[in-house]
Design an enzyme around this catalytic site. Structure first.
Site, mmCIF file in Angstrom:
data_model
loop_
_atom_site.group_PDB
_atom_site.id
_atom_site.type_symbol
_atom_site.label_atom_id
_atom_site.label_comp_id
_atom_site.label_asym_id
_atom_site.label_seq_id
_atom_site.Cartn_x
_atom_site.Cartn_y
_atom_site.Cartn_z
ATOM 1 N N CYS A 180 35.459 55.979 -11.584
ATOM 2 C CA CYS A 180 36.827 55.818 -11.088
ATOM 3 C C CYS A 180 37.783 56.792 -11.765
ATOM 4 O O CYS A 180 37.542 57.267 -12.870
ATOM 5 C CB CYS A 180 37.301 54.398 -11.338
ATOM 6 S SG CYS A 180 36.214 53.127 -10.676
ATOM 7 N N ARG A 224 36.313 61.323 -8.009
ATOM 8 C CA ARG A 224 35.716 60.333 -8.902
ATOM 9 C C ARG A 224 35.478 58.989 -8.212
ATOM 10 O O ARG A 224 34.874 58.092 -8.797
ATOM 11 C CB ARG A 224 36.610 60.124 -10.129
ATOM 12 C CG ARG A 224 36.779 61.360 -10.980
ATOM 13 C CD ARG A 224 37.664 61.078 -12.171
ATOM 14 N NE ARG A 224 36.982 60.243 -13.141
ATOM 15 C CZ ARG A 224 36.256 60.678 -14.164
ATOM 16 N NH1 ARG A 224 36.112 61.977 -14.349
ATOM 17 N NH2 ARG A 224 35.683 59.839 -14.995
ATOM 18 N N TRP A 237 35.540 53.825 -7.469
ATOM 19 C CA TRP A 237 34.138 53.798 -7.076
ATOM 20 C C TRP A 237 33.626 52.422 -7.482
ATOM 21 O O TRP A 237 33.595 52.079 -8.657
ATOM 22 C CB TRP A 237 33.345 54.891 -7.783
ATOM 23 C CG TRP A 237 31.929 54.997 -7.312
ATOM 24 C CD1 TRP A 237 31.459 55.714 -6.262
ATOM 25 C CD2 TRP A 237 30.776 54.353 -7.899
ATOM 26 N NE1 TRP A 237 30.099 55.569 -6.143
ATOM 27 C CE2 TRP A 237 29.646 54.739 -7.131
ATOM 28 C CE3 TRP A 237 30.593 53.487 -8.977
ATOM 29 C CZ2 TRP A 237 28.366 54.294 -7.431
ATOM 30 C CZ3 TRP A 237 29.310 53.038 -9.274
ATOM 31 C CH2 TRP A 237 28.218 53.452 -8.503
ATOM 32 N N ASN A 296 38.437 52.088 -15.764
ATOM 33 C CA ASN A 296 37.219 52.802 -15.408
ATOM 34 C C ASN A 296 36.139 52.387 -16.400
ATOM 35 O O ASN A 296 36.325 52.516 -17.607
ATOM 36 C CB ASN A 296 37.437 54.316 -15.465
ATOM 37 C CG ASN A 296 36.143 55.094 -15.285
ATOM 38 O OD1 ASN A 296 35.242 54.657 -14.580
ATOM 39 N ND2 ASN A 296 36.051 56.246 -15.927
ATOM 40 N N GLY A 297 35.027 51.860 -15.902
ATOM 41 C CA GLY A 297 33.952 51.433 -16.782
ATOM 42 C C GLY A 297 33.367 50.122 -16.302
ATOM 43 O O GLY A 297 33.576 49.701 -15.165
ATOM 44 N N GLU A 321 15.963 69.912 -5.361
ATOM 45 C CA GLU A 321 17.420 69.995 -5.213
ATOM 46 C C GLU A 321 17.830 70.121 -3.753
ATOM 47 O O GLU A 321 18.837 69.539 -3.329
ATOM 48 C CB GLU A 321 17.956 71.178 -6.035
ATOM 49 C CG GLU A 321 19.456 71.415 -5.928
ATOM 50 C CD GLU A 321 20.308 70.256 -6.420
ATOM 51 O OE1 GLU A 321 21.527 70.288 -6.169
ATOM 52 O OE2 GLU A 321 19.761 69.314 -7.040
ATOM 53 N N LYS A 329 20.347 67.456 -1.889
ATOM 54 C CA LYS A 329 21.578 67.846 -1.186
ATOM 55 C C LYS A 329 21.605 67.273 0.230
ATOM 56 O O LYS A 329 22.627 66.780 0.693
ATOM 57 C CB LYS A 329 21.700 69.370 -1.145
ATOM 58 C CG LYS A 329 22.120 69.989 -2.454
ATOM 59 C CD LYS A 329 23.553 69.624 -2.777
ATOM 60 C CE LYS A 329 23.842 69.706 -4.259
ATOM 61 N NZ LYS A 329 23.276 68.612 -5.059
ATOM 62 N N GLU A 341 22.286 63.542 -0.003
ATOM 63 C CA GLU A 341 23.655 63.244 -0.423
ATOM 64 C C GLU A 341 24.663 63.404 0.714
ATOM 65 O O GLU A 341 25.556 62.569 0.890
ATOM 66 C CB GLU A 341 24.061 64.174 -1.576
ATOM 67 C CG GLU A 341 23.428 63.856 -2.910
ATOM 68 C CD GLU A 341 23.838 64.846 -3.978
ATOM 69 O OE1 GLU A 341 24.097 64.420 -5.111
ATOM 70 O OE2 GLU A 341 23.910 66.060 -3.684
ATOM 71 N N HIS A 399 -1.665 64.551 -0.783
ATOM 72 C CA HIS A 399 -2.054 63.336 -1.496
ATOM 73 C C HIS A 399 -1.119 62.190 -1.128
ATOM 74 O O HIS A 399 -0.571 61.512 -1.998
ATOM 75 C CB HIS A 399 -2.051 63.571 -3.005
ATOM 76 C CG HIS A 399 -3.066 64.578 -3.443
ATOM 77 N ND1 HIS A 399 -4.419 64.293 -3.543
ATOM 78 C CD2 HIS A 399 -2.922 65.888 -3.784
ATOM 79 C CE1 HIS A 399 -5.064 65.373 -3.929
ATOM 80 N NE2 HIS A 399 -4.191 66.359 -4.084
ATOM 81 N N LYS A 434 31.693 61.909 -8.141
ATOM 82 C CA LYS A 434 31.353 63.144 -8.834
ATOM 83 C C LYS A 434 30.887 62.902 -10.271
ATOM 84 O O LYS A 434 29.847 63.386 -10.684
ATOM 85 C CB LYS A 434 32.573 64.077 -8.834
ATOM 86 C CG LYS A 434 32.331 65.437 -9.471
ATOM 87 C CD LYS A 434 31.393 66.268 -8.640
ATOM 88 C CE LYS A 434 31.259 67.686 -9.178
ATOM 89 N NZ LYS A 434 30.267 68.445 -8.394
#
Length: 603
Positions: free
Chosen positions: A2, A28, A73, A99-100, A478, A482, A485, A501, A598
């Protein structure tokens, strides 16, 4: 996660600063947004699951000199108006943003439930009621705030205002980031220095266990010793770092993500900030190490895999890469070891926990961060700044490429110090990165039209494989991350040789298989994997500088031949663009992927 902003001004309107700060911190979290101000001795709260612009229209005409804001968030409680911050006490006299995660909130809530009316499902609301409880017992705002903070277990960055003390904001910090700024306009607090750009000329960082009293134009900082004792301490001043001095990012189409991909060529140039001799103490630290442990999360973890490749191939140093959240379970640490912590924000909670654990056991800490004076920077013995500039898009793009550049420069320096390479090699590597920056610009310009068309086809798919090997296995991982996401399409990255496999069971006609491959590495392995996929009528898309690999693909995206070690910095760009344009093709917002933020500042 947040974002928190707050200010107490001499005369200007706090509402405008709070709204601007929230815009800068929206990366955030964007589940909900809200602010609280004191006007005519009343606390006014406006919050909802809306955009910052919608919030702005609701507070048009508000004028106040003190206020706090929050962009969320969600951790405890689904995104909703009642769970949005700020939260208030029963009387509506105390407002608070957080935030937390408060780990013992359920116990506190049970203790207060008989005397207090809880309106939300959040852990945060208990803090406002705790402060209220202590004020009713005769404490002033400061004493009630500090006593309440002492009862909390978990992580927090908190800012609070009180109707009867309209010239004060109280802040507290433990594990979650909180910055204080001062100027002739007033005093400010925020989760990220970016929110304070242009508003402050002095910057202070709160340390864990500290409480700050913000007044117009000044700040007092105290350390919480126990529930009843606080000691005044000197605030830790930090420089107005270059991160604050950079020009605002220009968003030609309103999306940060695309602009940050387009900035990769310029960001790569800025990654070449170290003279060779500046790396000497860090290289010596690695050479003296028993083992090197790389810890990171998400995209930074994939960068760490490439960092391991560079160090093991160029130096033969014993290097292991860990997902940070698993580090304490798997790592065997002693005082001869070194931990390399990689984090764009420098505030990633799992990475912070890992390096604190390693420090207790005597290990040295080297960090790679994008934000100077961040928590990870301050915990480190040595820091390498990746210098990518502000990155607002939730999906890391230019910061990833710069992390690879810094890793390669460092590994090259270590190789020279060990006598594996001649000293002139360092300049050759630097020149290769400069060439890579130039070629990256050409790749973006040349292949964007093709990738836009490709994205329209990919947007209708349900699942995708990304295959690579060696240096380009992390590129595959990666690329898959992406696409997940930004487009919400199931995507998996695999070693090319592993695909038979198990994963190949999903492959059928038209199933997309993305190949990342360099002509200098494992050609036969990649070609065999392509043939296995073709035999099942898979749709093959290849990003490669190997003509034979490209000839086997249904869609080929030729990459320039260059120094093999810099190819990951270029080969990831088509996959970043594909994820972005697939998201756009599906009508999604690539800057605000669902459920993501983020900076992951909670464990």
């Amino acid at each position: 996660m947040c974002g928190i902003v707050g200010c107490i001004l001499n005369k200007d309107n706090a509402v405008q600063f709070i709204l601007e700060g929230l815009r800068r911190l929206e990366y955030r979290g964007y589940d909900s947004v809200g602010l609280a101000v004191i006007i005519d001795n009343n606390v006014l709260v406006v919050k909802d699951t809306c955009s910052i612009e919608q919030l702005s229209s609701r507070v048009d005409g508000f004028k106040a000199v003190v206020g706090i804001g929050h962009t969320r968030w969600a951790t405890h409680g689904r995104p909703s108006r009642k769970n949005a911050h700020p939260h208030v006490d029963c009387k509506g006299e105390i407002a608070l943003v957080h935030n937390g995660i408060i780990e013992n909130f359920e116990g506190i809530r049970k203790q207060l439930a008989f005397r207090h009316n809880f309106l939300s499902e959040t852990d945060t609301e208990v803090i406002a009621h705790l402060i209220e409880e202590n004020i009713e017992r005769g404490g002033n705002f400061f004493k009630s705030f500090t006593y309440s903070i002492a009862l909390l277990e978990g992580s927090y960055a908190i800012a609070s205002i009180y109707r009867l003390e309209p010239d004060t904001i109280l802040c507290a910090k433990k594990e979650s980031p909180l910055i204080i700024g001062i100027s002739d306009k007033g005093t400010f607090c925020a989760s990220d220095p970016l929110a304070l750009k242009g508003f402050v000329n002095e910057l202070y960082s709160l340390r864990d266990g500290e409480i700050a009293v913000l007044k117009p134009g000044k700040v007092e900082v105290y350390r919480l010793v126990n529930r009843n004792v606080v000691l005044r301490v000197k605030p830790k001043k930090i420089s107005l770092v270059s991160f604050l001095g950079q020009e605002d990012l220009k968003r030609s189409d309103g999306t940060a993500t695309l602009e940050e991909i387009r900035e990769i060529p310029y960001a790569l140039q800025k990654s070449l900030i170290y003279r060779e001799e500046e790396l000497d103490p860090i290289a010596s630290c690695l050479i003296r190490s028993g083992r090197i442990h790389i810890v990171a999360c998400g995209t930074s973890y994939h960068a760490g895999l490439i960092g391991k490749y560079y160090l093991t191939k160029l130096t033969s140093l014993n290097t292991i890469t860990y997902v940070a959240s698993e580090f304490t379970y798997w790592a065997n640490i002693d005082k001869k070891d070194t931990v390399i912590a990689i984090s764009q924000s420098g505030e990633t909670a799992d990475v912070i926990s890992a390096i604190k654990y390693a420090k207790k056991l005597g290990a040295k800490i080297i960090s790679m961060v994008n934000v100077p004076s961040s928590t990870i920077d301050r915990l480190s013995d040595y820091t390498l700044y990746i210098n990518a500039g502000p990155e607002i898009g939730v999906a890391a793009t230019k910061s990833y490429v710069n992390q690879l550049s810094i890793e390669l420069q460092l590994a090259t320096k270590v190789s020279i110090e060990l006598g594996y390479e001649d000293s002139y090699i360092y300049n050759e590597v630097v020149n290769s990165i400069r060439e890579c920056a130039k070629l990256s610009s050409e790749i973006i310009a040349k292949y964007t039209p093709l990738i836009v068309k490709l994205a329209k086809s990919i947007s209708s798919k349900n699942s995708v494989y990304f295959l690579g090997t060696g240096l380009h296995l992390p590129t595959a991982l990666e690329g898959a991350l992406k696409l997940k996401e930004l487009s919400y399409i199931h995507a998996e990255g695999y070693p090319a040789g592993e695909s038979k496999h198990g994963p190949i069971a999903l492959v059928e006609k038209g199933f997309p298989v993305m190949i990342s491959s360099s002509y200098l590495e494992a050609r036969d392995r990649i070609l065999s994997s392509i043939e296995e996929m073709r035999a099942r009528d898979a749709w093959i898309i290849a990003v490669s500088n190997d003509d034979k690999v490209l000839s086997k693909a249904d869609v080929n995206i030729p990459m320039p031949k260059s120094n093999h070690l810099v190819t990951p910095m270029m080969f990831i760009i088509p996959w970043q663009l594909l994820a972005y344009f697939t998201s756009k093709s599906k009508g999604l917002n690539p800057d605000k992927p669902r459920n993501l933020a983020k900076s992951v500042t909670v464990k």
